[in-house]
Design a protein around this motif. Sequence first.
Motif, PDB file in Angstrom:
ATOM      1  N   VAL A 203      11.445 -12.057   0.509  1.00  0.00           N
ATOM      2  CA  VAL A 203      11.274 -11.626  -1.411  1.00  0.00           C
ATOM      3  C   VAL A 203      10.328 -12.111  -2.084  1.00  0.00           C
ATOM      4  N   LEU A 204       9.446 -11.094  -3.084  1.00  0.00           N
ATOM      5  CA  LEU A 204       8.447 -11.705  -3.539  1.00  0.00           C
ATOM      6  C   LEU A 204       8.184 -10.158  -4.906  1.00  0.00           C
ATOM      7  N   HIS A 205       8.972 -11.241  -5.832  1.00  0.00           N
ATOM      8  CA  HIS A 205       8.000 -10.700  -7.377  1.00  0.00           C
ATOM      9  C   HIS A 205       6.230 -10.446  -7.559  1.00  0.00           C
ATOM     10  N   ASP A 206       5.383 -10.890  -7.055  1.00  0.00           N
ATOM     11  CA  ASP A 206       4.544 -10.825  -7.453  1.00  0.00           C
ATOM     12  C   ASP A 206       3.962  -9.608  -6.300  1.00  0.00           C
ATOM     13  N   LEU A 207       3.335  -8.169  -6.951  1.00  0.00           N
ATOM     14  CA  LEU A 207       2.578  -6.749  -6.349  1.00  0.00           C
ATOM     15  C   LEU A 207       1.245  -8.274  -5.500  1.00  0.00           C
ATOM     16  N   ALA A 208       0.763  -8.593  -5.919  1.00  0.00           N
ATOM     17  CA  ALA A 208      -0.784  -9.326  -5.222  1.00  0.00           C
ATOM     18  C   ALA A 208      -0.009  -9.532  -3.752  1.00  0.00           C
ATOM     19  N   LEU A 209       0.927 -10.656  -3.744  1.00  0.00           N
ATOM     20  CA  LEU A 209       0.981 -11.230  -2.783  1.00  0.00           C
ATOM     21  C   LEU A 209       1.103 -10.534  -1.830  1.00  0.00           C
ATOM     22  N   ALA A 210       1.681  -9.924  -2.073  1.00  0.00           N
ATOM     23  CA  ALA A 210       2.523  -8.731  -1.289  1.00  0.00           C
ATOM     24  C   ALA A 210       2.167  -7.334  -0.021  1.00  0.00           C
ATOM     25  N   ALA A 211       0.789  -7.198  -1.560  1.00  0.00           N
ATOM     26  CA  ALA A 211      -0.016  -6.323  -0.958  1.00  0.00           C
ATOM     27  C   ALA A 211      -1.278  -6.797  -0.334  1.00  0.00           C
ATOM     28  N   GLY A 229       8.065   1.006   4.304  1.00  0.00           N
ATOM     29  CA  GLY A 229       6.687   1.595   5.072  1.00  0.00           C
ATOM     30  C   GLY A 229       5.244   0.795   5.636  1.00  0.00           C
ATOM     31  N   ARG A 230       5.163   0.760   5.950  1.00  0.00           N
ATOM     32  CA  ARG A 230       3.098  -0.025   5.850  1.00  0.00           C
ATOM     33  C   ARG A 230       2.892  -0.287   4.367  1.00  0.00           C
ATOM     34  N   THR A 231       2.547  -1.552   4.692  1.00  0.00           N
ATOM     35  CA  THR A 231       2.141  -1.841   2.498  1.00  0.00           C
ATOM     36  C   THR A 231       0.383  -0.572   2.241  1.00  0.00           C
ATOM     37  N   ARG A 232       0.245  -0.942   2.888  1.00  0.00           N
ATOM     38  CA  ARG A 232      -1.455   0.735   2.275  1.00  0.00           C
ATOM     39  C   ARG A 232      -0.769   1.340   2.335  1.00  0.00           C
ATOM     40  N   ASP A 233       0.781   2.211   3.149  1.00  0.00           N
ATOM     41  CA  ASP A 233       0.621   3.855   2.681  1.00  0.00           C
ATOM     42  C   ASP A 233       1.568   3.519   1.301  1.00  0.00           C
ATOM     43  N   CYS A 234       2.874   2.711   1.574  1.00  0.00           N
ATOM     44  CA  CYS A 234       3.752   3.125   0.811  1.00  0.00           C
ATOM     45  C   CYS A 234       3.677   1.969  -0.424  1.00  0.00           C
ATOM     46  N   LEU A 235       3.091   1.115  -0.989  1.00  0.00           N
ATOM     47  CA  LEU A 235       2.410   0.522  -2.505  1.00  0.00           C
ATOM     48  C   LEU A 235       1.161   1.284  -2.966  1.00  0.00           C
ATOM     49  N   THR A 236       2.785   2.538  -3.940  1.00  0.00           N
ATOM     50  CA  THR A 236       1.547   3.481  -4.656  1.00  0.00           C
ATOM     51  C   THR A 236       2.131   3.116  -5.794  1.00  0.00           C
ATOM     52  N   ALA A 248       0.012   1.362 -12.830  1.00  0.00           N
ATOM     53  CA  ALA A 248      -0.153   0.922 -13.004  1.00  0.00           C
ATOM     54  C   ALA A 248      -1.635   1.630 -11.402  1.00  0.00           C
ATOM     55  N   GLU A 249      -2.656   1.224 -11.311  1.00  0.00           N
ATOM     56  CA  GLU A 249      -3.449   1.267 -10.479  1.00  0.00           C
ATOM     57  C   GLU A 249      -3.325   1.156  -9.268  1.00  0.00           C
ATOM     58  N   VAL A 250      -3.578   1.695  -8.393  1.00  0.00           N
ATOM     59  CA  VAL A 250      -3.075   0.732  -6.973  1.00  0.00           C
ATOM     60  C   VAL A 250      -5.075   1.153  -6.280  1.00  0.00           C
ATOM     61  N   LEU A 251      -5.702   0.654  -5.780  1.00  0.00           N
ATOM     62  CA  LEU A 251      -6.933   0.149  -5.728  1.00  0.00           C
ATOM     63  C   LEU A 251      -7.118   0.410  -3.594  1.00  0.00           C
ATOM     64  N   VAL A 258      -5.103  -3.910  -0.599  1.00  0.00           N
ATOM     65  CA  VAL A 258      -4.518  -2.964  -1.546  1.00  0.00           C
ATOM     66  C   VAL A 258      -4.550  -3.807  -2.393  1.00  0.00           C
ATOM     67  N   HIS A 259      -5.499  -3.530  -3.603  1.00  0.00           N
ATOM     68  CA  HIS A 259      -5.419  -4.287  -5.063  1.00  0.00           C
ATOM     69  C   HIS A 259      -4.870  -3.558  -6.600  1.00  0.00           C
ATOM     70  N   ILE A 260      -4.284  -4.031  -7.401  1.00  0.00           N
ATOM     71  CA  ILE A 260      -2.913  -3.595  -7.781  1.00  0.00           C
ATOM     72  C   ILE A 260      -3.183  -3.836  -9.939  1.00  0.00           C
ATOM     73  N   ASN A 261      -3.768  -3.215 -10.654  1.00  0.00           N
ATOM     74  CA  ASN A 261      -3.810  -3.322 -11.398  1.00  0.00           C
ATOM     75  C   ASN A 261      -2.770  -2.683 -12.666  1.00  0.00           C
TER      76      ASN A 261
END
Length: 269
Positions: A203-211, A229-236, A248-251, A258-261
């Motif tokens: 379990v992670l609360h930090d989406l940056a760590l998950a990414a 799904g796969r993180t690169r595809d599902c973290l939208t 959020a902006e997903v780059l 994957v980077h999240i703002n």
Amino acid sequence: MPRPVDSKGLPVQLEVSGVSVRFGRRIVLRDVSLPALRAGEIMAFVGPNGAGKSTLLKAIAGVVASEGEMRLGEDDLRALPPASRMCRVGYMPQSQDARTGLSVLEAVLAGLDLLMPGLSRGERRARAAAALVRLGLEPLAGTSLCDLSGGQRQLAVLAQSLSHDPVALLLDEPTAALDIRHQYEVMEALRGIAAGGRIVALVLHDLALAAQWADRIVFVKDGGVYASGRTRDCLTAENIRNVFEVEAEVLRDGGHGVHINVLGRPRPA
């Protein structure tokens, strides 16, 4: 450490299907099914507080009563005796009690005494020493847990979970309250454990760590799986908005990063 395989020589997978958990009249998890958790990968469960992420880990570990099907390779986890299940599935809760005079080595040995009481003294010490070496903790073997930093303590508890060589390792917020360096050390250790052929779910609360670290991701919302799904595809941005209620902006970079703002709350329609 040999890779766990089934009778056909295939890598062991953890399969979860139709899992529900009730606390009295309250339904905490409802009919949760997951993609197969595979050896060599890290799967992260993300979602808002109270979504059911920690309860899901506890259900798989057998810490809370549940309904549904959970299989680890050819084993029906729900049919295993509690001690056998704990040996197959290592579970690390979020909160750890540091108010103990035990040293790092003594704490790992105590865990082995609980889960594998039939081991000889030599076998116990060999397993404990191997777990400490794997996590770089051998210089701290004689140090009291209460004298460790937060990151060192997390690694010490992780060594407890690794000493009995579980096939799957489940961790609830292993990086909670850690600084950036210690977050990296813990996640790097988990990457090494997964690469060694183990199943790692956390379990992670930090989406940056998950990414950065998770190969696969599961969004949990209102006691069910919203997306996976796969993180690169599902973290939208859409999944983040619908689950966390933030914009959020997903780059995505040229490789697999994957980077999240986080931009703020959604604007009213």
